[in-house]
Design a protein around this motif. Sequence first.
Motif, PDB file in Angstrom:
ATOM      1  N   TYR A   1       0.821  -1.215   0.000  1.00  0.00           N
ATOM      2  CA  TYR A   1       0.000   0.000   0.000  1.00  0.00           C
ATOM      3  C   TYR A   1       0.857   1.268   0.000  1.00  0.00           C
ATOM      4  O   TYR A   1       0.350   2.353  -0.228  1.00  0.00           O
ATOM      5  CB  TYR A   1      -0.964   0.022   1.185  1.00  0.00           C
ATOM      6  N   SER A   2       2.152   1.133   0.276  1.00  0.00           N
ATOM      7  CA  SER A   2       3.021   2.310   0.259  1.00  0.00           C
ATOM      8  C   SER A   2       3.290   2.785  -1.164  1.00  0.00           C
ATOM      9  O   SER A   2       3.699   3.921  -1.368  1.00  0.00           O
ATOM     10  CB  SER A   2       4.341   2.014   0.965  1.00  0.00           C
ATOM     11  N   LEU A   3       3.041   1.933  -2.139  1.00  0.00           N
ATOM     12  CA  LEU A   3       3.206   2.325  -3.537  1.00  0.00           C
ATOM     13  C   LEU A   3       1.959   3.087  -3.976  1.00  0.00           C
ATOM     14  O   LEU A   3       0.862   2.527  -3.997  1.00  0.00           O
ATOM     15  CB  LEU A   3       3.392   1.084  -4.425  1.00  0.00           C
ATOM     16  N   PRO A   4       2.102   4.360  -4.322  1.00  0.00           N
ATOM     17  CA  PRO A   4       0.921   5.153  -4.694  1.00  0.00           C
ATOM     18  C   PRO A   4       0.126   4.531  -5.835  1.00  0.00           C
ATOM     19  O   PRO A   4      -1.105   4.589  -5.835  1.00  0.00           O
ATOM     20  CB  PRO A   4       1.512   6.506  -5.110  1.00  0.00           C
ATOM     21  N   GLU A   5       0.827   3.920  -6.789  1.00  0.00           N
ATOM     22  CA  GLU A   5       0.096   3.319  -7.910  1.00  0.00           C
ATOM     23  C   GLU A   5      -0.734   2.110  -7.472  1.00  0.00           C
ATOM     24  O   GLU A   5      -1.782   1.848  -8.038  1.00  0.00           O
ATOM     25  CB  GLU A   5       1.042   2.961  -9.066  1.00  0.00           C
ATOM     26  N   TYR A   6      -0.265   1.387  -6.442  1.00  0.00           N
ATOM     27  CA  TYR A   6      -1.035   0.241  -5.944  1.00  0.00           C
ATOM     28  C   TYR A   6      -2.313   0.724  -5.266  1.00  0.00           C
ATOM     29  O   TYR A   6      -3.405   0.225  -5.548  1.00  0.00           O
ATOM     30  CB  TYR A   6      -0.201  -0.591  -4.969  1.00  0.00           C
ATOM     31  N   ALA A   7      -2.162   1.711  -4.380  1.00  0.00           N
ATOM     32  CA  ALA A   7      -3.338   2.241  -3.670  1.00  0.00           C
ATOM     33  C   ALA A   7      -4.311   2.875  -4.658  1.00  0.00           C
ATOM     34  O   ALA A   7      -5.525   2.684  -4.557  1.00  0.00           O
ATOM     35  CB  ALA A   7      -2.898   3.251  -2.614  1.00  0.00           C
ATOM     36  N   HIS A   8      -3.786   3.616  -5.622  1.00  0.00           N
ATOM     37  CA  HIS A   8      -4.663   4.247  -6.623  1.00  0.00           C
ATOM     38  C   HIS A   8      -5.380   3.181  -7.452  1.00  0.00           C
ATOM     39  O   HIS A   8      -6.578   3.306  -7.728  1.00  0.00           O
ATOM     40  CB  HIS A   8      -3.858   5.167  -7.537  1.00  0.00           C
ATOM     41  N   ALA A   9      -4.660   2.121  -7.829  1.00  0.00           N
ATOM     42  CA  ALA A   9      -5.288   1.044  -8.607  1.00  0.00           C
ATOM     43  C   ALA A   9      -6.377   0.348  -7.801  1.00  0.00           C
ATOM     44  O   ALA A   9      -7.402  -0.058  -8.357  1.00  0.00           O
ATOM     45  CB  ALA A   9      -4.229   0.036  -9.054  1.00  0.00           C
ATOM     46  N   LYS A  10      -6.164   0.226  -6.482  1.00  0.00           N
ATOM     47  CA  LYS A  10      -7.190  -0.385  -5.628  1.00  0.00           C
ATOM     48  C   LYS A  10      -8.469   0.449  -5.645  1.00  0.00           C
ATOM     49  O   LYS A  10      -9.563  -0.086  -5.598  1.00  0.00           O
ATOM     50  CB  LYS A  10      -6.691  -0.505  -4.182  1.00  0.00           C
ATOM     51  N   LEU A  11      -8.319   1.763  -5.689  1.00  0.00           N
ATOM     52  CA  LEU A  11      -9.496   2.632  -5.704  1.00  0.00           C
ATOM     53  C   LEU A  11     -10.101   2.739  -7.096  1.00  0.00           C
ATOM     54  O   LEU A  11     -11.308   2.622  -7.274  1.00  0.00           O
ATOM     55  CB  LEU A  11      -9.131   4.026  -5.192  1.00  0.00           C
ATOM     56  N   ALA A  12      -9.274   2.958  -8.090  1.00  0.00           N
ATOM     57  CA  ALA A  12      -9.771   3.161  -9.457  1.00  0.00           C
ATOM     58  C   ALA A  12     -10.306   1.873 -10.073  1.00  0.00           C
ATOM     59  O   ALA A  12     -11.118   1.927 -10.996  1.00  0.00           O
ATOM     60  CB  ALA A  12      -8.666   3.738 -10.333  1.00  0.00           C
ATOM     61  N   GLY A  13      -9.880   0.745  -9.569  1.00  0.00           N
ATOM     62  CA  GLY A  13     -10.295  -0.534 -10.139  1.00  0.00           C
ATOM     63  C   GLY A  13     -11.617  -1.066  -9.625  1.00  0.00           C
ATOM     64  O   GLY A  13     -12.043  -2.148  -9.995  1.00  0.00           O
ATOM     65  N   LYS A  14     -12.278  -0.314  -8.774  1.00  0.00           N
ATOM     66  CA  LYS A  14     -13.554  -0.757  -8.206  1.00  0.00           C
ATOM     67  C   LYS A  14     -14.670   0.127  -8.727  1.00  0.00           C
ATOM     68  O   LYS A  14     -14.504   1.331  -8.889  1.00  0.00           O
ATOM     69  CB  LYS A  14     -13.493  -0.717  -6.679  1.00  0.00           C
ATOM     70  N   THR A  15     -15.789  -0.471  -8.973  1.00  0.00           N
ATOM     71  CA  THR A  15     -16.906   0.210  -9.618  1.00  0.00           C
ATOM     72  C   THR A  15     -17.324   1.488  -8.911  1.00  0.00           C
ATOM     73  O   THR A  15     -17.379   2.556  -9.512  1.00  0.00           O
ATOM     74  CB  THR A  15     -18.120  -0.738  -9.703  1.00  0.00           C
TER      75      THR A  15
ATOM     76  N   ILE B   1     -10.687  -3.406   8.349  1.00  0.00           N
ATOM     77  CA  ILE B   1     -11.097  -2.316   7.471  1.00  0.00           C
ATOM     78  C   ILE B   1     -11.121  -2.818   6.032  1.00  0.00           C
ATOM     79  O   ILE B   1     -10.406  -3.746   5.673  1.00  0.00           O
ATOM     80  CB  ILE B   1     -10.202  -1.068   7.612  1.00  0.00           C
ATOM     81  N   SER B   2     -11.957  -2.216   5.232  1.00  0.00           N
ATOM     82  CA  SER B   2     -12.078  -2.635   3.837  1.00  0.00           C
ATOM     83  C   SER B   2     -10.833  -2.230   3.074  1.00  0.00           C
ATOM     84  O   SER B   2     -10.080  -1.341   3.485  1.00  0.00           O
ATOM     85  CB  SER B   2     -13.319  -2.007   3.195  1.00  0.00           C
ATOM     86  N   GLU B   3     -10.607  -2.884   1.940  1.00  0.00           N
ATOM     87  CA  GLU B   3      -9.480  -2.530   1.089  1.00  0.00           C
ATOM     88  C   GLU B   3      -9.589  -1.076   0.626  1.00  0.00           C
ATOM     89  O   GLU B   3      -8.584  -0.389   0.458  1.00  0.00           O
ATOM     90  CB  GLU B   3      -9.411  -3.458  -0.125  1.00  0.00           C
ATOM     91  N   THR B   4     -10.811  -0.626   0.412  1.00  0.00           N
ATOM     92  CA  THR B   4     -11.029   0.760  -0.007  1.00  0.00           C
ATOM     93  C   THR B   4     -10.550   1.720   1.073  1.00  0.00           C
ATOM     94  O   THR B   4      -9.849   2.695   0.789  1.00  0.00           O
ATOM     95  CB  THR B   4     -12.520   0.992  -0.316  1.00  0.00           C
ATOM     96  N   GLU B   5     -10.919   1.448   2.315  1.00  0.00           N
ATOM     97  CA  GLU B   5     -10.479   2.303   3.414  1.00  0.00           C
ATOM     98  C   GLU B   5      -8.963   2.265   3.560  1.00  0.00           C
ATOM     99  O   GLU B   5      -8.330   3.297   3.793  1.00  0.00           O
ATOM    100  CB  GLU B   5     -11.127   1.843   4.715  1.00  0.00           C
ATOM    101  N   ALA B   6      -8.383   1.072   3.415  1.00  0.00           N
ATOM    102  CA  ALA B   6      -6.934   0.936   3.529  1.00  0.00           C
ATOM    103  C   ALA B   6      -6.233   1.766   2.459  1.00  0.00           C
ATOM    104  O   ALA B   6      -5.264   2.483   2.752  1.00  0.00           O
ATOM    105  CB  ALA B   6      -6.538  -0.533   3.413  1.00  0.00           C
ATOM    106  N   ALA B   7      -6.711   1.691   1.229  1.00  0.00           N
ATOM    107  CA  ALA B   7      -6.098   2.457   0.139  1.00  0.00           C
ATOM    108  C   ALA B   7      -6.274   3.955   0.354  1.00  0.00           C
ATOM    109  O   ALA B   7      -5.364   4.746   0.104  1.00  0.00           O
ATOM    110  CB  ALA B   7      -6.697   2.029  -1.197  1.00  0.00           C
TER     111      ALA B   7
END
Length: 135
Positions: free
Chosen positions: A69-83, A122-128
């Motif tokens: 989650y420290s990688l900004p692209e990973y956290a952003h992908a977690k958020l952007a990849g969900k409907t 916590i949900s993955e969304t909250e974590a990201a």
Amino acid sequence: MAKMTRRALIGAGGVLLAGAAIYGTGLVGCRFVDRNVPDFFAAVDPLEGVDPEILRTVGIAVVAAYPRYSLPEYAHAKLAGKTHTAAAMQSTCPVERLARFQAQCCQDFDDDKFVVVEGWIISETEAALCAHFVA
């Protein structure tokens, strides 16, 4: 074999009907009970109304437990990849954005997409979302 009488048949039907009515009433009643929606995190618009320092503290715990989650692209992908969160990120309406984030948090829990951080679930969304405040 016991003989089935009309009285026994009507009684059994009444019991089944009462059971169905109770079950249906329970389903309707559950719609008015608040779900355990993690409003503490989901009430961010993105992230107005919640102390950023609290989000940062949780974000640090998330990154410590899940370094990816420290990688900004990973956290952003977690958020952007969900409907719901993808739609929330495109929305300019705070009310709609909040509703979409909350819906995504609920969906994460329904889909068993959560993380455990210092005893919190916590949900993955909250974590990201919280991980974004660490950088």
